[in-house]
Design an enzyme around this catalytic site. Sequence first.
Site, PDB file in Angstrom:
ATOM      1  N   HIS A  83      39.637  51.221  25.286  1.00 13.69           N
ATOM      2  CA  HIS A  83      39.945  51.657  27.130  1.00 13.69           C
ATOM      3  C   HIS A  83      40.451  50.132  27.609  1.00 13.69           C
ATOM      4  CE1 HIS A  83      39.602  54.344  29.788  1.00 13.69           C
ATOM      5  NE2 HIS A  83      38.799  55.388  30.068  1.00 13.69           N
ATOM      6  N   TYR A 219      38.081  53.446  39.993  1.00 15.08           N
ATOM      7  CA  TYR A 219      37.314  53.114  40.984  1.00 15.08           C
ATOM      8  C   TYR A 219      38.002  53.433  42.055  1.00 15.08           C
ATOM      9  CZ  TYR A 219      35.509  49.349  38.050  1.00 15.08           C
ATOM     10  OH  TYR A 219      35.180  48.844  36.623  1.00 15.08           O
ATOM     11  N   PRO A 311      26.071  47.021  37.795  1.00 13.66           N
ATOM     12  CA  PRO A 311      26.731  47.971  36.439  1.00 13.66           C
ATOM     13  C   PRO A 311      28.311  47.431  37.363  1.00 13.66           C
ATOM     14  CG  PRO A 311      25.404  49.272  38.274  1.00 13.66           C
ATOM     15  CD  PRO A 311      24.962  48.306  38.525  1.00 13.66           C
ATOM     16  N   LYS A 315      29.180  44.549  32.177  1.00 12.18           N
ATOM     17  CA  LYS A 315      28.805  43.220  31.879  1.00 12.18           C
ATOM     18  C   LYS A 315      27.010  43.184  30.927  1.00 12.18           C
ATOM     19  CE  LYS A 315      32.180  40.667  33.744  1.00 12.18           C
ATOM     20  NZ  LYS A 315      32.873  40.433  32.686  1.00 12.18           N
ATOM     21  N   TYR A 408      36.549  40.704  34.060  1.00 10.48           N
ATOM     22  CA  TYR A 408      36.376  41.700  33.784  1.00 10.48           C
ATOM     23  C   TYR A 408      35.887  42.204  32.093  1.00 10.48           C
ATOM     24  CZ  TYR A 408      36.158  46.826  34.435  1.00 10.48           C
ATOM     25  OH  TYR A 408      36.480  48.600  34.102  1.00 10.48           O
TER      26      TYR A 408
END
Length: 411
Positions: A83, A219, A311, A315, A408
């Site tokens: 992904h 998001y 969250p 990570k 990220y």
Amino acid sequence: MTESQNSRDLRESADVIVLGAGPAGLVLANLLHAAGIDCVLLERASPTHVRTRARAGFLAPHTGRILDRHGLADGLHRRGTRHGTCEFRTRDGRFRLDYGALGQGGQGSQGGPHHVYPQQYLVADLLTHYLDHGGRIRFHTEALAVGDADGTRPYVTAREPDGRPTRWTARYVAGCDGRHGAARRSLPPGTVRRHHHDHGVTWLGLLAEAPPSLDAVGYAVHDRGFAGHMARTPDITRYYLQWQRGVPADAWPEQRIWDELDVRMRAADHGPLHRGPLQERGVFDLTCDVVEPLRHGSLFLAGDAASLLAPAAAKGANLAVLEAEILAEALTDALTRGDTAGVDGYSDRCLEHIWRAQEFTGWMTRLLHAPPDTDEGAGPTFQAALRRSRLASLRSSRVHQEWFAENYVGV
Ligand code: APR
């Protein structure tokens, strides 16, 4: 059974006692065992619970490299998928970031696409590998306290499945038993600093029996609140809704939850969400904490026991695996060669990664959510205007996108 027998402790020992069979504990135990270190894992839950507990599911490229390095990635390569795209949905439209490609830029880049691999699959792989190679683990065995960590013979008191007390002696103890485990509880007052921050945001986490609705991590930034979409498997998708603090997870019927997800993810503009029964619901506050230092004598913390992250950037499990590899190398050097440089440097080395991850996760949390007690009904606030500007910069600036991609997925 006579009183003396009943009160008799079961005395056990190992060079390293690992508390907790999560990603941190299982990676650590596998690496120590492979290095010939005498270690035992104490886990309070049952094997079934450990193997089936659904939690995270996005593994960073570096996590894949660590697992590959130690022969622990077979399941990941067989069943995991890749992904590499985020899709942001805002009032100004949507935009996609191919962070997988963006992050593979610079020399020695930590970037690249995530592995999507449900954590319970990874934990089950790690547990099977550990048991297949003769690793020692005690299930249904709850660690109660770690003692004499700053002495010469640290020990762990634990409760056997039948309730009897045991006392394990060791040379080192690795606390991988999470934020509320025995390791953290056993740190003497005044020996560590506990940083804690509440982002002021609460999420309703959902596990839907439905295929993913996007081919990206979604998001959605909306005046009504954040909504998130993360694939888990071809049939299971995780959603998040920013939620009012104090409202129970079952306050809304499923229909209302899906309708709200539609609104915040702007389904009318970008296409319908695949609906399905909600298998799981959970409400949790986005808080984070860090314990400094991560070592107290012979006791070391790793994973959630060391630090907890909000969250928003997935990570936690990746940091847990990274810390486990660093700690395994340090303990192996100390026990096999008497070289204590690794154990002496463990805390500082891991805290550098932890604070970098905390900083990015905090930035991401502020990007996606209006600060608490914001009344945007009276028109965009100053903070909302800043958030909109950050999103516009992420949409248009290549340099900002590369910074995002590196952080990220990086740990
Ligand atoms: N005694 C023995 N085992 C314990 C005790 C105890 N007192 N307390 C907790 N445990 C066990 C739990 O049952 C669990 O199996 O410790 C384990 C901790 O596992 P995790 O919570 O998964 O923690 P960790 O390995 O640090 O991984 C942390 O992974 O779950 C994701 O993103 C999530 O950030 C999190 C990361």
